[in-house]
Design a protein around this motif. Structure first.
Motif, PDB file in Angstrom:
ATOM      1  N   TYR A  76      13.285  67.043 -70.199  1.00  0.00           N
ATOM      2  CA  TYR A  76      12.746  65.675 -70.332  1.00  0.00           C
ATOM      3  C   TYR A  76      11.308  65.607 -69.831  1.00  0.00           C
ATOM      4  O   TYR A  76      10.419  65.049 -70.497  1.00  0.00           O
ATOM      5  CB  TYR A  76      13.635  64.702 -69.565  1.00  0.00           C
ATOM      6  N   LYS A  77      11.042  66.186 -68.657  1.00  0.00           N
ATOM      7  CA  LYS A  77       9.692  66.156 -68.096  1.00  0.00           C
ATOM      8  C   LYS A  77       8.708  66.884 -69.004  1.00  0.00           C
ATOM      9  O   LYS A  77       7.595  66.405 -69.254  1.00  0.00           O
ATOM     10  CB  LYS A  77       9.696  66.782 -66.702  1.00  0.00           C
ATOM     11  N   SER A 128      13.939  59.750 -63.506  1.00  0.00           N
ATOM     12  CA  SER A 128      13.733  60.765 -62.472  1.00  0.00           C
ATOM     13  C   SER A 128      14.944  61.639 -62.196  1.00  0.00           C
ATOM     14  O   SER A 128      14.863  62.562 -61.390  1.00  0.00           O
ATOM     15  CB  SER A 128      13.291  60.098 -61.163  1.00  0.00           C
ATOM     16  N   THR A 147      15.014  63.667 -76.117  1.00  0.00           N
ATOM     17  CA  THR A 147      15.277  64.830 -75.257  1.00  0.00           C
ATOM     18  C   THR A 147      16.701  65.321 -75.444  1.00  0.00           C
ATOM     19  O   THR A 147      16.946  66.534 -75.551  1.00  0.00           O
ATOM     20  CB  THR A 147      15.041  64.465 -73.782  1.00  0.00           C
ATOM     21  N   CYS A 188       8.060  64.853 -72.192  1.00  0.00           N
ATOM     22  CA  CYS A 188       7.136  63.751 -71.920  1.00  0.00           C
ATOM     23  C   CYS A 188       5.700  64.263 -71.873  1.00  0.00           C
ATOM     24  O   CYS A 188       4.775  63.624 -72.409  1.00  0.00           O
ATOM     25  CB  CYS A 188       7.481  63.068 -70.598  1.00  0.00           C
ATOM     26  N   GLU A 189       5.479  65.397 -71.250  1.00  0.00           N
ATOM     27  CA  GLU A 189       4.127  65.944 -71.131  1.00  0.00           C
ATOM     28  C   GLU A 189       3.582  66.350 -72.492  1.00  0.00           C
ATOM     29  O   GLU A 189       2.412  66.065 -72.810  1.00  0.00           O
ATOM     30  CB  GLU A 189       4.119  67.135 -70.178  1.00  0.00           C
ATOM     31  N   LEU A 244      16.794  67.734 -67.070  1.00  0.00           N
ATOM     32  CA  LEU A 244      15.696  66.981 -66.464  1.00  0.00           C
ATOM     33  C   LEU A 244      14.362  67.691 -66.684  1.00  0.00           C
ATOM     34  O   LEU A 244      13.353  67.044 -66.992  1.00  0.00           O
ATOM     35  CB  LEU A 244      15.960  66.781 -64.967  1.00  0.00           C
ATOM     36  N   SER A 245      14.355  69.025 -66.550  1.00  0.00           N
ATOM     37  CA  SER A 245      13.130  69.782 -66.806  1.00  0.00           C
ATOM     38  C   SER A 245      12.686  69.628 -68.259  1.00  0.00           C
ATOM     39  O   SER A 245      11.483  69.514 -68.552  1.00  0.00           O
ATOM     40  CB  SER A 245      13.352  71.274 -66.498  1.00  0.00           C
ATOM     41  N   ASP A 294       4.882  58.524 -70.636  1.00  0.00           N
ATOM     42  CA  ASP A 294       5.095  58.311 -69.205  1.00  0.00           C
ATOM     43  C   ASP A 294       6.511  58.733 -68.832  1.00  0.00           C
ATOM     44  O   ASP A 294       7.464  58.452 -69.578  1.00  0.00           O
ATOM     45  CB  ASP A 294       4.898  56.836 -68.831  1.00  0.00           C
ATOM     46  N   ARG A 295       6.664  59.407 -67.686  1.00  0.00           N
ATOM     47  CA  ARG A 295       7.994  59.785 -67.203  1.00  0.00           C
ATOM     48  C   ARG A 295       8.579  58.603 -66.445  1.00  0.00           C
ATOM     49  O   ARG A 295       8.233  58.337 -65.297  1.00  0.00           O
ATOM     50  CB  ARG A 295       7.908  61.017 -66.306  1.00  0.00           C
TER      51      ARG A 295
END
Length: 334
Positions: free
Chosen positions: A210-211, A224, A244, A214-215, A207-208, A220-221
């Motif tokens: 993926y975030k 969640s 990802t 995206c950045e 998940l980290s 857009d994320r």
């Protein structure tokens, strides 16, 4: 490995085996003789219990069994008789658990130690070839993979028997290999001063990743949770989630290749854990293989090392059972 043994008479006919991770606690019964197989398999949530004693009691009550000998594979380091789980709140003394449960003997393995033992007993149709090679039968085998955390163990064969060296290699510092990975590394460093491999190669790490992806990409994320990223990426519903997962597999390949170089594991690599068996098509798409092989000037060293994905269920339980069987055959349980 560590164990607590009290005075008793002989081996029990039925063992309790457990594979306890940060998310799930799996239990089964295993016979001391006959084919190596598991019975009465149950899965409980680790967080639902404050201690291994509570979880074991709940399981034994459910299956209506009385046990005196057990082997528990636990995700976390040990110091003497003390076990502290890495991704759960359990912190206990082995002999106190044995006393509370009235066990004659309780043996504790690292979870990946048990998983490594278990991979020796899975069926050939439960292995998927990720990278072909010609293994050195005299060399160690690397067993690794992400789940709640990143596990890694080294499997050795000596005098016809197996021995496993458990490691905490998930905490080796992450080494970015290209500009994208360097940018992701920089973003993760805003959260933690030292980025280690488990910050990426784990459930929370996915998940980290993926975030951060995206950045870096200015996307857009939309997702969640780790489950949403995995499901959307595997199904092809979200291009960023798929990218990802591909990056996740490439970094897994990089880390596995480094571990082979560090350990001399030319006997092969077995990928296990809770995440990779859910990504077989993505794992086979080539990103893992590219990350694994990109080790100049040691490409030839890696080229001969075969890599297989272990798809068998309950491999850790099978490994705990195999370890008990090996102890009884050696006459070294008590």
């Amino acid at each position: 490995m560590a164990f607590a043994v009290k005075k008793g008479t002989g081996m029990a006919e039925t063992f309790l085996v457990a594979d306890i991770g940060g998310t799930n606690a799996r239990f089964a019964l295993s016979r001391s003789v006959g084919p190596l197989q598991l019975e009465a398999i149950r899965q409980l949530r680790t967080a639902d219990f404050s201690s291994p004693v509570e979880a074991v009691c709940a399981y034994l009550q459910d299956v209506n069994a009385t046990i005196t000998h057990a082997c528990m594979a636990v995700a976390g380091p040990r110091s003497g008789q003390r076990v502290t789980m890495t991704n759960a709140s359990w912190d206990f003394e082995i002999h106190q658990v044995a006393d509370a449960l009235e066990f004659t003997a309780l043996h504790i393995l690292n979870d990946f130690e048990a998983l490594a033992f278990g991979t020796e007993h899975v069926n050939q149709d439960e292995l998927i070839c990720v990278c072909a090679g010609s293994p050195d039968g005299t060399a160690p085998v690397l067993v690794t993979g992400p789940g709640t955390g990143l596990g890694q163990a080294i499997l050795l064969r000596e005098a016809g028997q197996s021995r496993v060296v458990a490691t905490q290699a998930g905490y080796v510092s992450f080494a970015p290999q290209d500009e994208m990975q360097r940018e992701i590394h920089g973003l993760l460093r805003k959260v933690t001063p030292r980025v280690h491999n488990e910050h990426i190669l784990s459930g929370n790490g996915l998940l980290s990743l993926y975030k951060a992806f995206c950045e870096v990409e200015g996307k857009d994320r939309l997702l969640s949770t780790q489950e949403e990223v995995t499901q959307s990426g595997v199904a092809g519903r979200d291009e960023t989630a798929l990218a990802t997962l591909r990056l996740f597999c490439r970094i897994m390949g990089q880390v596995a290749g480094d571990a082979v170089l560090a350990s001399g594991a030319r006997g092969g690599v077995r990928l296990a854990g809770g995440i990779l068996p859910r990504l077989p098509d993505i794992l086979l798409a080539g990103d893992f293989a590219a990350g694994f092989a990109n080790k100049a000037p040691m490409e030839n060293y890696l080229a001969s090392v075969p890599v297989h994905l272990v798809t068998a269920e309950n491999t850790g339980l099978l490994g705990a059972s195999a370890w008990l069987r090996q102890l009884t055959e050696n006459g070294s349980w008590q």
